[in-house]
Scaffold this active site. Sequence first.
Site, PDB file in Angstrom:
ATOM      1  N   HIS A   1      -0.072 -50.588 -86.469  1.00  0.00           N
ATOM      2  CA  HIS A   1       1.197 -51.568 -86.791  1.00  0.00           C
ATOM      3  C   HIS A   1       1.440 -51.299 -88.266  1.00  0.00           C
ATOM      4  CE1 HIS A   1       3.373 -54.977 -86.399  1.00  0.00           C
ATOM      5  NE2 HIS A   1       2.431 -55.684 -87.248  1.00  0.00           N
TER       6      HIS A   1
ATOM      7  N   ALA B   1      11.384 -51.959 -84.013  1.00  0.00           N
ATOM      8  CA  ALA B   1      10.725 -50.907 -84.240  1.00  0.00           C
ATOM      9  C   ALA B   1      10.452 -50.164 -83.081  1.00  0.00           C
ATOM     10  CB  ALA B   1       9.605 -51.134 -85.367  1.00  0.00           C
TER      11      ALA B   1
ATOM     12  N   MET C   1       7.686 -52.409 -77.696  1.00  0.00           N
ATOM     13  CA  MET C   1       6.997 -53.518 -77.068  1.00  0.00           C
ATOM     14  C   MET C   1       7.916 -54.855 -76.928  1.00  0.00           C
ATOM     15  SD  MET C   1       3.486 -53.008 -78.815  1.00  0.00           S
ATOM     16  CE  MET C   1       2.545 -51.529 -79.240  1.00  0.00           C
ATOM     17  N   SER C   2       9.349 -54.635 -77.061  1.00  0.00           N
ATOM     18  CA  SER C   2       9.925 -55.936 -77.080  1.00  0.00           C
ATOM     19  C   SER C   2      11.426 -55.628 -76.391  1.00  0.00           C
ATOM     20  CB  SER C   2      10.177 -56.212 -78.678  1.00  0.00           C
ATOM     21  OG  SER C   2      11.067 -55.134 -79.355  1.00  0.00           O
TER      22      SER C   2
ATOM     23  N   ASN D   1       7.868 -43.865 -85.792  1.00  0.00           N
ATOM     24  CA  ASN D   1       6.734 -43.142 -85.849  1.00  0.00           C
ATOM     25  C   ASN D   1       7.273 -41.846 -84.290  1.00  0.00           C
ATOM     26  OD1 ASN D   1       6.024 -45.631 -84.492  1.00  0.00           O
ATOM     27  ND2 ASN D   1       5.107 -44.001 -83.057  1.00  0.00           N
TER      28      ASN D   1
ATOM     29  N   HIS E   1       6.974 -60.258 -89.420  1.00  0.00           N
ATOM     30  CA  HIS E   1       8.085 -60.934 -88.864  1.00  0.00           C
ATOM     31  C   HIS E   1       7.805 -62.210 -89.675  1.00  0.00           C
ATOM     32  CE1 HIS E   1       8.996 -59.000 -85.005  1.00  0.00           C
ATOM     33  NE2 HIS E   1       7.964 -58.453 -85.200  1.00  0.00           N
TER      34      HIS E   1
ATOM     35  N   HIS F   1       6.643 -61.852 -78.744  1.00  0.00           N
ATOM     36  CA  HIS F   1       6.434 -60.742 -77.623  1.00  0.00           C
ATOM     37  C   HIS F   1       5.714 -61.142 -76.429  1.00  0.00           C
ATOM     38  CE1 HIS F   1       6.706 -59.057 -81.867  1.00  0.00           C
ATOM     39  NE2 HIS F   1       7.340 -58.063 -81.404  1.00  0.00           N
TER      40      HIS F   1
ATOM     41  N   SER G   1      10.320 -55.847 -86.216  1.00  0.00           N
ATOM     42  CA  SER G   1       8.805 -55.488 -87.220  1.00  0.00           C
ATOM     43  C   SER G   1       9.369 -54.925 -88.468  1.00  0.00           C
ATOM     44  CB  SER G   1       7.908 -54.784 -86.535  1.00  0.00           C
ATOM     45  OG  SER G   1       7.039 -55.422 -85.669  1.00  0.00           O
TER      46      SER G   1
ATOM     47  N   TYR H   1       2.955 -59.443 -75.240  1.00  0.00           N
ATOM     48  CA  TYR H   1       1.694 -59.527 -75.511  1.00  0.00           C
ATOM     49  C   TYR H   1       1.114 -60.267 -76.335  1.00  0.00           C
ATOM     50  CZ  TYR H   1       3.085 -57.440 -80.133  1.00  0.00           C
ATOM     51  OH  TYR H   1       3.828 -57.415 -81.234  1.00  0.00           O
ATOM     52  N   GLU H   2       1.783 -61.299 -76.865  1.00  0.00           N
ATOM     53  CA  GLU H   2       1.075 -62.408 -77.820  1.00  0.00           C
ATOM     54  C   GLU H   2       0.543 -63.495 -76.615  1.00  0.00           C
ATOM     55  OE1 GLU H   2       3.404 -63.698 -81.236  1.00  0.00           O
ATOM     56  OE2 GLU H   2       4.582 -62.068 -80.361  1.00  0.00           O
TER      57      GLU H   2
HETATM   58  N1  HPA Z   1       4.994 -47.529 -79.215  1.00  0.00           N
HETATM   59  C1  HPA Z   1       5.144 -48.988 -78.957  1.00  0.00           C
HETATM   60  N2  HPA Z   1       6.019 -49.654 -79.875  1.00  0.00           N
HETATM   61  C2  HPA Z   1       6.070 -49.113 -81.043  1.00  0.00           C
HETATM   62  C3  HPA Z   1       5.825 -47.851 -81.606  1.00  0.00           C
HETATM   63  C4  HPA Z   1       5.281 -46.889 -80.539  1.00  0.00           C
HETATM   64  O1  HPA Z   1       4.824 -45.861 -80.706  1.00  0.00           O
HETATM   65  N3  HPA Z   1       6.440 -47.655 -82.660  1.00  0.00           N
HETATM   66  C5  HPA Z   1       6.740 -48.914 -83.150  1.00  0.00           C
HETATM   67  N4  HPA Z   1       6.758 -49.861 -82.107  1.00  0.00           N
END
Ligand code: HPA
Length: 265
Positions: free
Chosen positions: A241, A110, A205-206, A229, A58, A80, A28, A82-83
């Site tokens: 996001h 990310a 998440m990937s 973050n 993306h 992903h 991302s 989750y999609e």
């Molecule tokens: N959690 C999950 N996926 C992420 C995060 C997060 O804090 N930051 C960027 N992708």
Amino acid sequence: MSKSAELAQLIRARAGAEPPEYGLVLGSGLGHLAAAVQGTAIPYSDLPGFPHAGVSGHVPQLVIGRLEGRRVAVFGGRAHYYESGRADAMRLPLEVLRALGCRRLILTNAAGSLRPDLPPGALMLLSDHINFSGTNPLIGEPSDARFVPMTAAHDPGLRAALQAAAAAEGLPLPEGVYCWFSGPSFETPAEIRAARALGADAVGMSTVPEIILARFLGLDCAAISVITNMGAGLSDEAISHDHTKAMAPLGAAKLERILRRFLGA
Ligand code: HPA
């Protein structure tokens, strides 16, 4: 002919037959590196079965060409879990990469940090991972090849080469353990504390399903997180996001320097 062999043929017809030395998957907000590749861009929509990467940040295209003199195949978007609820959503693209003759894969993502010394903008090279999703991209694979050893899934040779590239650029590249949460909701503070107690340094998440599939396909792989973050509850900053996409460029410039130095070595 298998679907991956057919797609490999189509890609060779458009981008040339030379096998890519490296596959790169961009996370991302990290997609701009694809623009630096001199070569042929093929939209995923021209590649039947490729994900219609539906996540903003993306760019759903495969770019095959040269970066720092190396033949590379860059995936601008990933699918992903989750999609779709399908953990094997990246299986076909990775099978195609293998069918093109590629043997090595570098993944980027990310991620949220669990460590104060990994603030937003920092990079983390994955030393290992924890699959906290409860699923696996090889569920349903009928062959015995599904029993993939994961002991050295994050290739020591590739990691050493990435570390050497980072050192040559004067950039720190701390290593850590990445924990895969399914998403798409972000974690709760309790989940972040649990991940920390389990030994994770970052969450995302990937990537983990792709590492499992890559090892299944015989690709050597390594992965780098761009920290966007602090994990939920670890800072006052709101997690979103949009925030991920806004923060990714902070680390992306460093990531690009390391990857260019790595490829040019
Ligand atoms: N959690 C999950 N996926 C992420 C995060 C997060 O804090 N930051 C960027 N992708």
